[in-house]
Design a protein around this motif. Sequence first.
Motif, mmCIF file in Angstrom:
data_model
loop_
_atom_site.group_PDB
_atom_site.id
_atom_site.type_symbol
_atom_site.label_atom_id
_atom_site.label_comp_id
_atom_site.label_asym_id
_atom_site.label_seq_id
_atom_site.Cartn_x
_atom_site.Cartn_y
_atom_site.Cartn_z
ATOM 1 N N SER A 1 -8.684 -15.509 4.286
ATOM 2 C CA SER A 1 -9.484 -15.556 3.648
ATOM 3 C C SER A 1 -9.004 -14.900 2.244
ATOM 4 C CB SER A 1 -11.002 -15.559 3.669
ATOM 5 O OG SER A 1 -11.664 -13.945 3.607
ATOM 6 N N TYR A 2 -9.845 -14.388 0.939
ATOM 7 C CA TYR A 2 -9.169 -14.379 -0.071
ATOM 8 C C TYR A 2 -10.562 -13.237 -0.589
ATOM 9 C CZ TYR A 2 -7.668 -12.882 -4.857
ATOM 10 O OH TYR A 2 -7.021 -12.041 -5.601
ATOM 11 N N PRO A 3 -11.137 -13.055 -1.047
ATOM 12 C CA PRO A 3 -12.101 -12.055 -1.290
ATOM 13 C C PRO A 3 -11.785 -11.028 -0.823
ATOM 14 C CG PRO A 3 -13.523 -13.657 -0.802
ATOM 15 C CD PRO A 3 -12.019 -14.374 -0.502
ATOM 16 N N VAL A 4 -12.491 -9.447 -1.622
ATOM 17 C CA VAL A 4 -12.948 -8.542 -0.496
ATOM 18 C C VAL A 4 -14.492 -9.201 -0.759
ATOM 19 C CG1 VAL A 4 -13.951 -6.533 -1.923
ATOM 20 C CG2 VAL A 4 -11.573 -7.037 -2.298
ATOM 21 N N TYR B 1 -10.032 -4.942 -4.784
ATOM 22 C CA TYR B 1 -9.360 -5.190 -5.121
ATOM 23 C C TYR B 1 -8.423 -5.838 -3.803
ATOM 24 C CZ TYR B 1 -4.788 -2.832 -6.059
ATOM 25 O OH TYR B 1 -4.103 -2.052 -6.025
ATOM 26 N N PRO B 2 -8.546 -7.368 -3.367
ATOM 27 C CA PRO B 2 -7.780 -7.471 -2.242
ATOM 28 C C PRO B 2 -5.897 -7.338 -2.285
ATOM 29 C CG PRO B 2 -8.466 -9.829 -3.071
ATOM 30 C CD PRO B 2 -8.735 -8.686 -3.506
ATOM 31 N N SER B 3 -5.485 -7.042 -1.194
ATOM 32 C CA SER B 3 -4.032 -7.575 -1.935
ATOM 33 C C SER B 3 -3.136 -8.506 -1.394
ATOM 34 C CB SER B 3 -3.776 -6.148 -0.439
ATOM 35 O OG SER B 3 -1.930 -5.971 -0.352
ATOM 36 N N HIS B 4 -2.205 -8.825 -2.673
ATOM 37 C CA HIS B 4 -2.000 -9.497 -2.439
ATOM 38 C C HIS B 4 -1.213 -10.038 -1.522
ATOM 39 C CE1 HIS B 4 -3.885 -10.916 -6.937
ATOM 40 N NE2 HIS B 4 -4.534 -10.995 -6.053
ATOM 41 N N LYS B 5 -0.335 -8.613 -1.215
ATOM 42 C CA LYS B 5 1.254 -8.864 -0.160
ATOM 43 C C LYS B 5 0.441 -9.104 1.159
ATOM 44 C CE LYS B 5 4.794 -5.360 1.396
ATOM 45 N NZ LYS B 5 5.218 -4.132 0.758
ATOM 46 N N SER B 6 -0.553 -7.936 1.367
ATOM 47 C CA SER B 6 -1.191 -8.519 2.923
ATOM 48 C C SER B 6 -1.734 -9.818 2.739
ATOM 49 C CB SER B 6 -2.893 -7.246 2.553
ATOM 50 O OG SER B 6 -2.947 -7.694 4.536
ATOM 51 N N ILE B 7 -2.568 -10.645 2.462
ATOM 52 C CA ILE B 7 -2.224 -11.471 2.105
ATOM 53 C C ILE B 7 -1.405 -12.738 2.821
ATOM 54 C CG2 ILE B 7 -3.838 -14.159 1.075
ATOM 55 C CD1 ILE B 7 -5.669 -12.253 -0.171
ATOM 56 N N GLY B 8 -0.264 -12.272 1.585
ATOM 57 C CA GLY B 8 0.565 -13.620 2.721
ATOM 58 C C GLY B 8 1.409 -13.248 3.198
ATOM 59 N N ARG B 9 1.368 -12.026 3.912
ATOM 60 C CA ARG B 9 1.987 -11.062 5.055
ATOM 61 C C ARG B 9 1.685 -11.514 6.492
ATOM 62 N NH1 ARG B 9 6.625 -7.935 4.853
ATOM 63 N NH2 ARG B 9 5.773 -7.101 6.411
ATOM 64 N N GLN B 10 0.519 -11.772 6.528
ATOM 65 C CA GLN B 10 -0.521 -12.288 7.376
ATOM 66 C C GLN B 10 -0.707 -13.882 7.895
ATOM 67 O OE1 GLN B 10 -4.008 -9.475 5.926
ATOM 68 N NE2 GLN B 10 -4.374 -11.021 7.303
ATOM 69 N N ALA B 11 -0.241 -14.130 6.231
ATOM 70 C CA ALA B 11 -0.391 -15.760 6.829
ATOM 71 C C ALA B 11 1.173 -16.240 7.085
ATOM 72 C CB ALA B 11 -0.591 -16.919 5.444
ATOM 73 N N GLN C 1 -8.615 -14.599 9.528
ATOM 74 C CA GLN C 1 -8.578 -13.408 9.316
ATOM 75 C C GLN C 1 -9.212 -13.400 7.481
ATOM 76 O OE1 GLN C 1 -4.963 -11.260 9.566
ATOM 77 N NE2 GLN C 1 -4.571 -12.611 11.857
ATOM 78 N N TRP C 2 -10.200 -11.602 7.511
ATOM 79 C CA TRP C 2 -10.393 -11.457 5.929
ATOM 80 C C TRP C 2 -8.881 -10.785 5.871
ATOM 81 C CZ3 TRP C 2 -14.156 -12.279 3.390
ATOM 82 C CH2 TRP C 2 -15.952 -12.740 3.793
#
Length: 338
Positions: free
Chosen positions: A141-144, A274-284, A303-304
Amino acid sequence: MIPLRFLILMLLIWPILDLAAQGQPRHLLILDSQFGNPYDEIRAALLDRLAELGHRQGDNLRISLHTADNRVSAAERLLEQAAGQGYDAIYVGGTVATLAARRSLWRKPVPVVFAAATDPVGIGVIDGFEQPPKANFSGVSYPVPPKARLRFVRQLLPQARTLGLIHADMPQSHSYNRWLKELLEQDPEFQDLRILFRSVPLTTGEHGDRQMAERALPLIQELDGQVDAFIKPNDQLGTRRAFAEVVQRHASKPLIGLVKHDVTQGWGATAVIYPSHKSIGRQAAQMLHQLFSGTPIQAIRPQWPQLYGYAVDLGKTRRFDIQVPLGLLQLAGENVIH
């Protein structure tokens, strides 16, 4: 001495052996809701992590990249056409692309990994983050989470009682705003806090965020005398620069941002979690790697985002007479702007 014939033979068959070691080439469809951030940063992190895991674009990974231009119908048509084209996985970035995938790919044979969807539960692609996928969808997901964001506001502005939130009329706004309203109604921690919501029509295209920000100006002026602070919406109006700039020029109250650049690039916000865009990309990317390695989608839990960041503009905190807690400054670290 190694015979010349053996060396020549090894040079000829080495690429085949290397490919066999890596597995068969994979074909990945990437559909982002639109170009620009947060999608570009998330996609870059995803591709970097895939390469680290051995899936290199142009080598053993073929990628078809598309954008929906924030139009669900266009995304649906593209995904319906792609459903039978032999993709090993489909990645969708953002709420619009995820919603289109839900409508066109639900329970189809191809696995779907989403990222940066504001409300995947509300869209219907998952039942929750503590449960395994119920069909062929999983992702990040995206948001905090709204509770963490309101706690951040309270820590920074302990005397604030009324917040203004101007949002675009789009699905991710509706989802996030519903979460905020439920939190204010049900959680005693925030019983003394209220949010005044206003909306502007969604405008797509290259300059859509600028046009929406201009339409928000009368609403900013209306709310400025009623609120203690503005908070950026969790949508396209919130992820871009134009809205923060308009608030900075025309409001007398601080703005709590949504993305890192709101503070670090001087867009106009006073502070942000803010959510970490890098973290989102790496998790995906890790989820896609699991799929490519043979793990079924039903075994890959949603995952969040795992990491969050903080940023504070001390020039603006002085302007608004805000005493920033030492703990927030320590969390912000190099993202404290003097």
